[in-house]
Write an enzyme that holds these catalytic residues in place. Structure first.
Site, PDB file in Angstrom:
ATOM      1  N   ASP A   1      -1.723   0.782   4.662  1.00  0.00           N
ATOM      2  CA  ASP A   1      -0.930   2.009   4.827  1.00  0.00           C
ATOM      3  C   ASP A   1      -1.627   2.996   5.765  1.00  0.00           C
ATOM      4  OD1 ASP A   1       1.118   3.788   4.333  1.00  0.00           O
ATOM      5  OD2 ASP A   1       0.930   3.735   2.155  1.00  0.00           O
TER       6      ASP A   1
ATOM      7  N   ASP B   1      10.441   4.295   3.254  1.00  0.00           N
ATOM      8  CA  ASP B   1      10.408   4.627   1.825  1.00  0.00           C
ATOM      9  C   ASP B   1      11.816   4.925   1.313  1.00  0.00           C
ATOM     10  OD1 ASP B   1       7.741   4.260   1.561  1.00  0.00           O
ATOM     11  OD2 ASP B   1       7.189   6.372   1.614  1.00  0.00           O
TER      12      ASP B   1
HETATM   13  C1  DGJ Z   1       3.494   5.425   1.536  1.00  0.00           C
HETATM   14  C2  DGJ Z   1       4.227   4.114   1.486  1.00  0.00           C
HETATM   15  O1  DGJ Z   1       5.313   4.144   2.354  1.00  0.00           O
HETATM   16  C3  DGJ Z   1       4.686   3.848   0.056  1.00  0.00           C
HETATM   17  O2  DGJ Z   1       5.413   2.658   0.033  1.00  0.00           O
HETATM   18  C4  DGJ Z   1       3.485   3.792  -0.837  1.00  0.00           C
HETATM   19  O3  DGJ Z   1       2.684   2.685  -0.506  1.00  0.00           O
HETATM   20  C5  DGJ Z   1       2.702   5.078  -0.732  1.00  0.00           C
HETATM   21  N1  DGJ Z   1       2.382   5.388   0.616  1.00  0.00           N
HETATM   22  C6  DGJ Z   1       1.447   4.996  -1.545  1.00  0.00           C
HETATM   23  O4  DGJ Z   1       0.650   6.081  -1.417  1.00  0.00           O
END
Ligand code: DGJ
Length: 750
Positions: free
Chosen positions: A484, A554
């Site tokens: 991430d 997300d």
């Molecule tokens: C951002 C990501 O897009 C989410 O899917 C998740 O992994 C969060 N970060 C976790 O902090």
């Protein structure tokens, strides 16, 4: 051979079956762009002769813009391959170098060339690249020398007949004995002799990660760029230049996509006589580079495809070369995983028991990979702490036990990580405050999501963080990693770089990220890597080079997700888009599964809390995955309706042998009864196909010209996935007979 050089007229021809690109070395040693577009086996003599310039002669009446009073050369009217800066051409220039005299006049002129079979491997050091094989391409390397300084420019053109595409990048070498400032560095310039184009760009923000934006070109300078350092959502580095007449399936479209995740820029300029110039490279807003004696600097690669079959033709060419020559081809891509991710189901609130129950329930639903997202490492119970302290929080989760349990059920475990970051409250920061990317003496750095970025321009930082990663991934049997990146770069003037190199930070940071990714993927080629940046904030070919999939967004309710996936589909293969079924408000489990099916496909909710009906749906879709997901992975993509210009999102994907086809359809606003037909694309016209919408069998030509009849009232967000499957003639006839006899027992055909 995709490149020829005609010595007499000094013309390079780069070509594929469908595409030609002509360059001429004129008598002043300027590289002139003669033509790019549909394949032409020769370029008329006129185009390079002085007579061609006669039509521009009026421009030279006062002989102001000419070289040596030459009536037939005009800076204004020439289409350059490398336009000069500070001379008679006042359009935007691709390269600007400045010597110790502080004068940035830059004039690169032809020096020599080389044609080689295969890619030029020496450049494959620091950036991601198109993994062309020896027989895929011919490479033309043109060397130019600056008129005033002993500085050389190399232009690289990798032309691939096999993939019908061109890859371009460049390199500057300082052979003078002074320090040179590189103030603008581009991977390509493309001058077109007319106007009449618009741009299709992808812009976004968190939750609305990818939107199609159509930008008309006018005479002002248009810049599609990003300055967030290591990518934000703002603009994606993939764009299309579309001729005004082009449609989804017809007309001229150039697809342009850079293999870079940092600050890029594409400049578009229609000049005073309506020629169009496009320049792509580092964003000069955040780029300046000191090139000392004997030093050199290269750009990232930019991929070009040319289609005269509209936007869909462009997408198909892009998808093919990305799937086969950019995404990793190692065995980690081949695994047939259906994953479930803990994030939306639990966020930070999980423990060993919860994850074990999740594994057990996942097993029952035929899911084979459980991903433990954010929250598994020391004290990480919210997003305010611990980045950099990559040690398992044994009080919260017994990772060994979880892995053993999964393995006993023949399942695998994945982990989340965000290695480019550091929390100010972490032990790492206490020990090494100098590891954070904050310029010396600049207090109160900008915190985003409570975190800072690591100084990845510093090799010591990379090595330190990589060691921590090794400790985790050597100890635990992890099969998947979600990498991430949740904030962008600010105050990015590295504390570890000397004063004269501070402005190189963003560029060097990106090289650091790639270095870390190279190290990781080299040591753990068996780990399936999915990259992510607050959702789909770093979705580009630079990342796809390392990770065969990138988390799409997300946002997982079907309303926005459908348009996000639609926009990404234009440039990126469907199988590269991380897509999960969640518990968001809009759409049922089934609706979300239909859409997620057109990405990597997985889940992101607490399935232990679902009712039996929903679990049945999950099992059904998982079996569908086994039967049909290969079509999404390898098939040809066709957009049918754009959610950015209609009330629907619709597309279809056809397997390479054209025997299977998957169709997605969704409407946004409620519609009453309406005559509505969905014309499918890319089938064999004379073959019969069974369709899972009406359970009927029709010829391909029927589906393509009449279409699937969707004429009924529709509630908002009605959505569906249809399968079309070829049946042989006998079955088709039989079907008709049965239909006559008993109304048809047709559904067994699928
Ligand atoms: C951002 C990501 O897009 C989410 O899917 C998740 O992994 C969060 N970060 C976790 O902090």
């Amino acid at each position: 051979m995709g490149v020829t050089f005609e010595k007499k007229r000094k013309i390079f021809h780069l070509f594929t079956k469908n595409f030609s690109y002509y360059i001429h070395v004129n008598k002043y040693n300027y590289l002139i762009h003669l033509y790019s577009g549909k394949y032409l086996n020769d370029i008329s003599k006129e185009r390079v002769s002085e007579r061609y310039m006669e039509r521009y002669a009026f421009l030279n009446d006062e002989k102001k813009e000419t070289m040596d009073e030459d009536y037939y050369f005009s800076f204004i009217a020439s289409q350059f391959e490398v336009a000069p800066f500070g001379k008679g051409d006042k359009r935007n220039a691709p390269f600007i170098i400045e010597g110790e005299d502080n004068i940035p006049i830059t004039n690169f002129l032809f020096d020599s060339y080389e044609i080689i079979k295969g890619p030029y491997k020496k450049e494959r050091i620091r950036f991601p690249y198109v993994r062309f094989q020896e027989n895929d391409v011919t490479t033309l390397i043109i060397t130019l020398k600056d008129e005033y300084k002993k500085v050389y420019l190399k232009l690289f053109y990798e032309i691939s007949e096999k993939f019908d595409c061109l890859v371009r990048y460049s390199k500057i070498i300082n052979k003078s004995n002074e320090n040179i400032k590189v103030k603008k560095l581009s991977s390509f310039e493309l001058d077109l002799p007319s106007s009449g184009y618009k741009i299709l760009a992808l812009k976004g923000t968190w939750g609305n990660d990818t939107e199609v934006e159509i930008i008309p070109l006018n005479h002002s300078l248009t810049k599609i760029s990003d300055n967030h350092g290591a990518r934000g959502f703002y603009y994606n580095p993939a764009i299309a230049l579309i001729s005004n007449e082009a449609t989804l399936d017809n007309g001229e479209v150039y697809g342009i996509s850079s293999l870079y995740s940092g600050d890029f820029s594409y400049e578009f300029k229609v000049d005073e006589i309506d020629q169009t110039r496009i320049i792509g490279g580092f964003n000069d807003e955040t780029f300046e580079y000191l090139l000392k004696e004997k030093e050199e600097i290269s750009t990232f690669q930019t991929l070009f495809v040319y289609s005269n079959k509209g936007i869909n033709g462009m997408s198909q060419l892009m998808h093919e070369v990305i799937r086969k020559r950019i995404m990793p081809q190692t065995k980690n891509v081949q695994k047939d995983y259906i994953l479930i991710n803990s994030w939306e189901g639990y966020y930070f609130d999980f423990d060993t028991d919860k994850i074990i129950s999740l594994i057990d329930e996942a097993k029952k639903c035929d899911i084979n990979l459980v991903v433990i997202d954010d929250g598994w490492f020391k004290n990480r119970n919210s997003d305010t702490t611990s980045l950099g302290d990559w040690e398992v929080d044994n009080l919260k989760i017994d990772l060994k036990k979880v892995i053993d349990h999964a393995k006993s059920l023949k399942m695998d475990i994945g982990l989340w990580i965000e290695p480019e970051m550091i929390s100010p409250s972490s032990y790492l920061f206490k020990e090494h405050p100098e590891f954070a990317l904050i310029p010396e003496n600049y207090k109160h750095p900008t915190l985003l999501r409570h975190q800072l970025v690591l100084d990845l321009t510093n090799n010591e930082v990379i090595t330190n963080i990589f060691r921590k990663m090794i400790d985790i991934f050597d100890e635990y049997d992890i099969s998947y990693v979600k990498w991430d990146f949740n904030r962008y770069l600010t105050e990015s003037y590295s504390p570890s770089l000397p004063v004269e190199r501070k402005k190189e930070t963003n560029y060097r940071f990106m090289l650091g990220v790639y270095d870390l990714l190279y190290r990781f993927t080299n040591i753990y080629p068996h780990i399936l890597l999915e990259t992510c940046a607050s959702g789909g904030g770093r979705f580009d070919l630079g990342m796809l080079f390392f990770s065969p999939q990138i988390w799409g967004s997300d946002e997982t309710d079907i309303a926005l997700r459908a348009s996000i996936q639609y926009a990404k589909n234009i440039f990126y293969p469907l199988r590269s888009i991380g897509a999960h079924v969640s518990n968001r408000k809009i759409g049922s489990i089934q609706d979300k599964a239909c859409l997620a099916f057109f990405g990597t496909f997985g889940y992101e909710l607490d399935i232990t809390k679902l009712n039996e009906e929903d679990k049945k749906q999950i099992k059904f879709f998982n079996s569908l995955y086994k039967d049909f997901h290969h079509v999404v992975e390898e098939g040809k993509y066709y957009s049918i309706f754009s959610p950015f210009s209609s009330n629907y999102a619709a597309w279809n994907v056809v397997s390479n042998n054209k025997k299977e086809c998957l169709v997605y359809f969704m409407n946004y606003k409620k519609e009453q009864t309406k005559s509505r037909f969905l014309k499918i694309k890319g089938l064999s016209p004379n073959k019969f196909y069974f369709n899972s919408l009406t359970n009927d069998i029709y010829k391909g030509s029927f589906y393509m010209n009449v279409g699937l009849n969707l004429s009924c009232p529709m509630d908002p967000y009605f959505s569906a996935l249809f399968v079309l499957k070829e049946v042989d003639d006998i079955r088709a006839k039989l079907y008709r007979k049965t239909k006559q006899v008993d109304g048809g027992k047709r559904d067994k055909l699928i």
